[in-house]
Design an enzyme around this catalytic site. Sequence first.
Site, PDB file in Angstrom:
ATOM      1  N   GLN A 100     -16.981 -20.325  -5.184  1.00 15.19           N
ATOM      2  CA  GLN A 100     -15.941 -20.217  -4.349  1.00 15.19           C
ATOM      3  C   GLN A 100     -15.909 -18.562  -4.115  1.00 15.19           C
ATOM      4  OE1 GLN A 100     -13.948 -22.452  -2.296  1.00 15.19           O
ATOM      5  NE2 GLN A 100     -13.768 -20.578  -1.217  1.00 15.19           N
ATOM      6  N   ARG A 149     -19.408 -30.123 -11.642  1.00 14.52           N
ATOM      7  CA  ARG A 149     -17.854 -30.031 -11.189  1.00 14.52           C
ATOM      8  C   ARG A 149     -17.251 -30.935 -12.288  1.00 14.52           C
ATOM      9  NH1 ARG A 149     -14.392 -29.967  -5.816  1.00 14.52           N
ATOM     10  NH2 ARG A 149     -15.101 -27.943  -5.882  1.00 14.52           N
TER      11      ARG A 149
END
Length: 302
Positions: free
Chosen positions: A133, A103
């Site tokens: 996601q 990330r």
Amino acid sequence: MRHFLDIRDQSGETLQGILDHAAEMKAALKSGASTAQPLAGKSVAMIFEKPSTRTRVSFEVGISQLGGTPLMLSSSDLQIGRGESIEDTARVLSRYVDAITIRCFDHATLTTLAESATVPVINALTARSHPCQIMADLQTMIERHGSLVGQTVTWIGDGNNVAASWIEAAARFGFHLRIACPDGYAPDAELLAWARGEGADVVLYDDATAAVADSQTIVTDVWVSMGDDEGTRAQDFQNFQVNEELMAAAAGDAIFMHCLPAWRGMEVTAGVIDGPQSVVFDEAENRLHAQKAVLAWCVGGN
Ligand code: CP
Ligand code: NVA
């Protein structure tokens, strides 16, 4: 090498296969059946430059459930924080671990890592996209609506990283996508052009009420993403709040989605996010199942 950097890099068939596997693994976990351990004896490094609750915990638990060992690495604790290059970090980690999730702020950090690594790299969110996601969100949509075919999804708010991955998914799965955002917050023009070139039906709106008409899935996200300046956003997004009135203008069976974390009273009212149409905690749960299927595809070879 099977990296999972963006939705657009994969065929619809590959993505559907990962989603089918995610549903199978979810059912197996719920029934208490013993699950395959494609990561047995393997380790996965998880680099985080930004905070995370869902991504961090769902990857860590998912890797363990698949028989692997997760290594949580905050970038400030690594030598990257003192200026060691991403390339060298990628080469070194590749000598120890079997996959790397990252990330990061700059999308180029992800792509540089993937170019230099000799093990699969998975995008755990960048300023440009959030493919894991969207895999969980697609799984949730399929659970609720039975299929993605013919569905209309409406994104309300900022044309941000999560919106970008929805656009890529519209190109791969063929659902209709409407995006309502204030002036100046539209998604990247090049990405829209790419998606339309792939045959995606993506339509931009400047009016949220018009955008939700007959739509079965209403999605929003924070008005200020990690790394963004707040500036005048609170005012700019005033007409783009998902509230009870807006949900009433959508299809009667519409679901409400949000990747979380959410700011009640800003992009969504408490009545909507905590109401009967909200599936936000199913999305959060499906991060676990969808990412296990992504890991199995990248590392486990299925
Ligand atoms: N939705 C999501 O990625 O949440 P976290 O920032 O908590 O990981
Ligand atoms: N768009 C948000 C998503 C957080 C999961 C952000 O990047 O901060």
